[in-house]
Design a protein around this motif. Structure first.
Motif, short mmCIF file in Angstrom:
data_model
loop_
_atom_site.label_atom_id
_atom_site.label_comp_id
_atom_site.label_asym_id
_atom_site.label_seq_id
_atom_site.Cartn_x
_atom_site.Cartn_y
_atom_site.Cartn_z
N THR A 87 7.27 -2.35 5.76
CA THR A 87 6.02 -2.36 6.50
C THR A 87 5.81 -3.74 7.08
O THR A 87 6.27 -4.73 6.54
N ALA A 88 5.09 -3.79 8.19
CA ALA A 88 4.92 -5.06 8.89
C ALA A 88 3.89 -5.96 8.22
O ALA A 88 3.95 -7.17 8.34
N ILE A 89 2.93 -5.37 7.52
CA ILE A 89 1.86 -6.14 6.90
C ILE A 89 1.60 -5.60 5.50
O ILE A 89 1.93 -4.46 5.18
N PRO A 90 0.98 -6.41 4.62
CA PRO A 90 0.62 -5.91 3.29
C PRO A 90 -0.38 -4.76 3.40
O PRO A 90 -1.29 -4.79 4.23
N ALA A 91 -0.20 -3.76 2.58
CA ALA A 91 -1.11 -2.61 2.60
C ALA A 91 -2.30 -2.90 1.69
O ALA A 91 -2.15 -3.45 0.60
N PHE A 92 -3.51 -2.51 2.15
CA PHE A 92 -4.72 -2.70 1.36
C PHE A 92 -5.24 -1.35 0.91
O PHE A 92 -5.39 -0.43 1.72
N VAL A 93 -5.52 -1.25 -0.38
CA VAL A 93 -6.08 -0.02 -0.95
C VAL A 93 -7.49 -0.33 -1.43
O VAL A 93 -7.67 -1.12 -2.36
#
Length: 481
Positions: A87-93
């Protein structure tokens, strides 16, 4: 049916508006603060404080209220970042709570946890989570050798190159951000690099200035305990650690030397190195096994696991306190069996190890990650009540995002220097101020300069400030109507 009721009696007739009647604006600041202490969360406080000038003044003018609110409420976790593959950026949950709609609003309204403002440079751009400090997230891009500092709540973004002398794997770099007390748009970023060399642990700093947009490099410093035969005796030359103000704890960078019974602490604000001696039996503790943090009362504490195996390990909590002779040292507080945090009924008849690790220590709460087979849980543990809460389950990696105390709720130096003329101030109306030049004029000038210089971060911050003025104006119109 309505015709049978007849006209309302005089006692039932609607009361006429009395200009002299008591309103919410007549409540004193002390009573307002007592009411605000009973709000469920920090997002609720922000929403209430920004409703009108009276509320905002009551919150901003009292550092003691800020300490009390933080002591009565757990740290506000808005969610967590992860680093999924490809993924290009960190995922936020986001952390969801149906009982607190203001929490959801804090994540949705005006925030950008998708990092939409990050620059894109082709299909190979990859941003990885590096850490966070004071609400700002550090992410790095090894393909472009860039570091980004981003506040998802305010959308303040700064992108700059790696320190020239630190062409190394970013896993060996630590970052802290320090804002100027005079100007919140001015800041420094401190980059810390460690390395092992011939049984010695070396450290070097680089400091980035937002004003000059340049890095300043420093020389290597040896932070190891002198070995037998070295000059300088058998003691480390670092000075002993002295207490850090509570509001400066986020500036600390710390690590433990391998096979040495002490922790090295760097205050990124002053670039001062010091050491904390550990009890001898903690000599072999690894840096990944412990975390430093603060209690609700602002005391420095350390939490660590002596073994990762939850079925036989312990969570130990120590406080940094003065002994009978007045010497600050680590003193044991309490030891908890790790099975206190693990439901062993989760395990099947086939044996699987359950492990636990300390992730953060914040305001009297220890946050732990518990691993079982393919399940990972994030828990909170209150040191005061010893209550355990399961917050969420997660997949690859967990980096909790804690909502910082908003700068809009802090009375800064500029506010203190602004003179308020009492005769021109209504209880909840426009404030008469004497200032040269006005805050608004200064903001507009800075906005113009930022547009000319292409400074996107400063443009976003000033736009947010101007929008807050417009919102305040609307609230005043509503309250007067």
């Amino acid at each position: 049916m309505a015709s049978q009721l007849g006209p309302p009696s005089p006692s039932q007739a609607p009361a006429k508006y009395d200009p002299a009647a008591t309103t919410i604006a007549d409540i004193g600041d002390d009573l307002l603060r007592e009411i605000f202490l009973r709000l469920p969360s920090l997002p609720s406080l922000v929403r209430a404080a920004l409703a009108c000038r009276t509320f905002l003044r009551a919150v901003r003018s009292s550092p003691a209220f800020r300490r009390r609110f933080r002591a009565l409420h757990p740290p506000q976790i808005l969610g967590y970042f992860s680093n999924p593959l490809r993924t290009a950026i960190p995922a936020f949950v986001p952390f969801r709570s149906r009982s607190d709609p203001d929490l959801a609003a804090a994540v949705v309204r005006g925030s950008d946890f998708l990092f939409t403002r990050l620059p894109e440079d082709g299909d190979d751009t990859r941003w990885a989570f590096k850490g966070d400090c004071s609400g700002y997230v550090f992410i790095h891009n090894q393909s472009t050798d860039q570091i980004a500092v981003y506040n998802p709540l305010t959308q303040a973004l700064n992108v700059f190159p790696y320190p020239p002398q630190e062409a190394c794997d970013s896993r060996y770099l630590y970052f802290r951000i320090i804002f100027s007390e005079d100007d919140q748009m001015s800041f420094r970023v401190v980059c810390v690099r460690r390395r092992r060399r011939r049984r010695r642990t070396m450290v070097r700093f680089s400091v980035f200035s937002s004003d000059s947009r340049e890095w300043q490099g420093f020389s290597w410093v040896d932070t190891s305990m002198p070995q037998a035969g070295d000059d300088g005796g058998d003691k480390c030359m670092l000075s002993s650690y002295t207490a850090t103000p509570v509001d400066e704890f986020d500036r600390l960078v710390y690590w433990k030397h391998k096979n040495q019974a002490y922790i090295v602490v760097l205050n990124a604000g002053t670039l001062q190195l010091s050491r904390m001696d550990l009890p001898p039996h903690l000599k072999d503790m690894d840096s990944t096994e412990f975390e430093l943090g603060l209690t609700k009362d602002g005391e420095l504490c350390m939490a660590f696991t002596d073994q990762f195996g939850a079925n036989e390990g312990m969570l130990a909590v120590w406080f940094w306190r003065a002994d009978g002779g007045g010497v600050d040292k680590w003193m044991p507080h309490k030891i908890f069996p790790l099975n206190k945090f693990v439901d062993f009924s989760m395990r099947s008849e086939e044996y699987y190890d359950v492990t636990a690790q300390v992730i953060r220590v914040i305001d009297g709460f220890v946050y732990l990650s518990v691993y079982y087979l393919y399940t990972k849980c994030f828990l909170s543990f209150c040191l005061e009540t010893e209550k355990v809460n399961k917050l969420f389950e997660y997949g690859l990696g967990v980096h909790p995002y804690i909502m910082p105390w908003p700068s809009s709720l802090v009375c800064n130096k500029e506010d203190l220097e602004t003179k308020v003329t009492g005769e021109n101030v209504a209880e909840d109306g426009p404030v008469g101020i004497e200032e040269t030049p006005s805050v608004l004029v200064t903001a507009l000038r800075s906005y113009k300069e930022a547009l000319i210089n292409g400074d996107g971060a400063k443009v976003a911050e000033i736009e947010a400030f101007l929008l807050s003025i417009e919102d305040e104006k609307k609230s005043l119109v509503v309250s007067r109507g």
